[in-house]
Write an enzyme that holds these catalytic residues in place. Sequence first.
Site, short mmCIF file in Angstrom:
data_model
loop_
_atom_site.label_atom_id
_atom_site.label_comp_id
_atom_site.label_asym_id
_atom_site.label_seq_id
_atom_site.Cartn_x
_atom_site.Cartn_y
_atom_site.Cartn_z
CG ASP A 106 -0.30 -0.15 2.53
OD1 ASP A 106 0.90 -0.48 2.58
OD2 ASP A 106 -0.99 0.05 3.56
CG HIS A 129 -24.27 -8.46 48.22
ND1 HIS A 129 -23.20 -9.23 47.83
CD2 HIS A 129 -23.88 -7.82 49.36
CE1 HIS A 129 -22.21 -9.09 48.69
NE2 HIS A 129 -22.59 -8.23 49.62
CB SER A 175 -43.01 -2.39 23.53
OG SER A 175 -43.54 -3.64 23.10
#
EC number: 4.3.2.2
Length: 480
Positions: free
Chosen positions: A81, A153, A284
Amino acid sequence: MDEFEEYRNPLTKRYASREMVCNFGEKRKVILWRQLWIWLAETQKELGFDITDEQINEMKSQRDSVDFGTAAAEEKARRHDVMAHVYTFALACPKAAPIIHLGATSCFVGDNADLIMLKDGLNILLPKVARCIDRLAKKAMLHKSLICLARTHLQPAQPTTMGRRICMWIQDLLLDLENLERLKNHTIRFRGAKGAVGTQASFMDLFQGDHQKVIKLDEILTKKSGFQRSWCVTGQTYPRKVDIEITNALSNIGATVHKICTDIRLLSSFHEVEEPFETKQIGSSAMPYKRNPIRSERACSLARYLMHISTSMVSTVSVQWLERSLDDSAIRRIVLPEAFLAADACLTLLQNIAEGLIVYPMVMEANLNSELPFLVVERILVKMVSEGAANRQECHERLRKHSHEAAAEIKLKGLKNSLMDKLLNDYYFAPIHSLLPTVLDPSYMIGRAVEQVEVFLNTEVDPAIHSYKDCLALNSNITI
């Protein structure tokens, strides 16, 4: 060929900014190659080479006029190239043809141009990170006293404030900002004029063994290209570990954006916050009521790709045999631009989300109040013992029993939290019945949250983004 018949990278077509896309475009790259050839010729002339102003001016006049068709045909024939573009540039500059690429190797233009594009890519990203920090900092200050339920958690933990939570997001972005600044100012150096294997042998031949002129050539080219330093020792390429450093930093941005947007998605499911939602936006096709956090979801999707992109650069470094192998070529053409484009897209989305983030204080209060009786159990235990009204173990057992009964009613019968009613109806806790309203006040349970927000924003955030103040006003617009 119709543009819709062939594959187009979605990062280029849909997600990344035009500024970043053009920074890594083929035209930009080839123009940089030509500019490097011009700088090389100029510097060689300054150091005594027989190069005329006419030759240099010819190169400058043709710098931006790239015949990509001729270059493509030459590359097909030559399988190289850079040499294809040397030939194409020489056709456009017949007078300068003899001195184009003089003493250089392919990596003189290839690697040095890459380094310029990488540095410019960082310059595009840095203000984007700063704007994300700025927008979130404004939200943090606004909501510094808004008490909400902290979760560890993903379970109820203790009260905090929304502003304090946002500051945790900002802290990660500050680390990303520091990483990018370190890369820009210290890690990225110019490869310079080092020759085929890094020894500068070709330039020593050109300058007839004059070490000082070879050193000067490298120094002048480094400054012309906008760098403070060049690598003292290289192989044929600049150290490919630089690519690891860059992609690691960009992967870190991916992790930050993913964490923030995941938090927003979780809080959205609790109805405590919401990302921007357009007036005509459809959540939706089947459920008209849906308000899905699609921007955060998209950011997480892009961030996952970005987080894993750096591993390819680690393996690439490991196969750079001796002074160089071509294992790096194809993968770098793909990975480095796409890493920047993905980071750019992630930050654009994050800024947009931060600018339009909606917070619902009443829902936060309701969610906190539903858990608050459990959260103050330890305080009640301490109050009972400190008042001399109870044996600790006996009190602990009574609190445990009442807490579990209240929790069972919530989970099995769908009732509201009745723990406080149980304590008020238990004569054992009569010594502190009058104190329960105070115990239930969450403002006594947030520690230094408000003060931490103020100190953090004033002493760490404001100084970190001060140098970007002139580019903070730009808003982020998402069109898809």
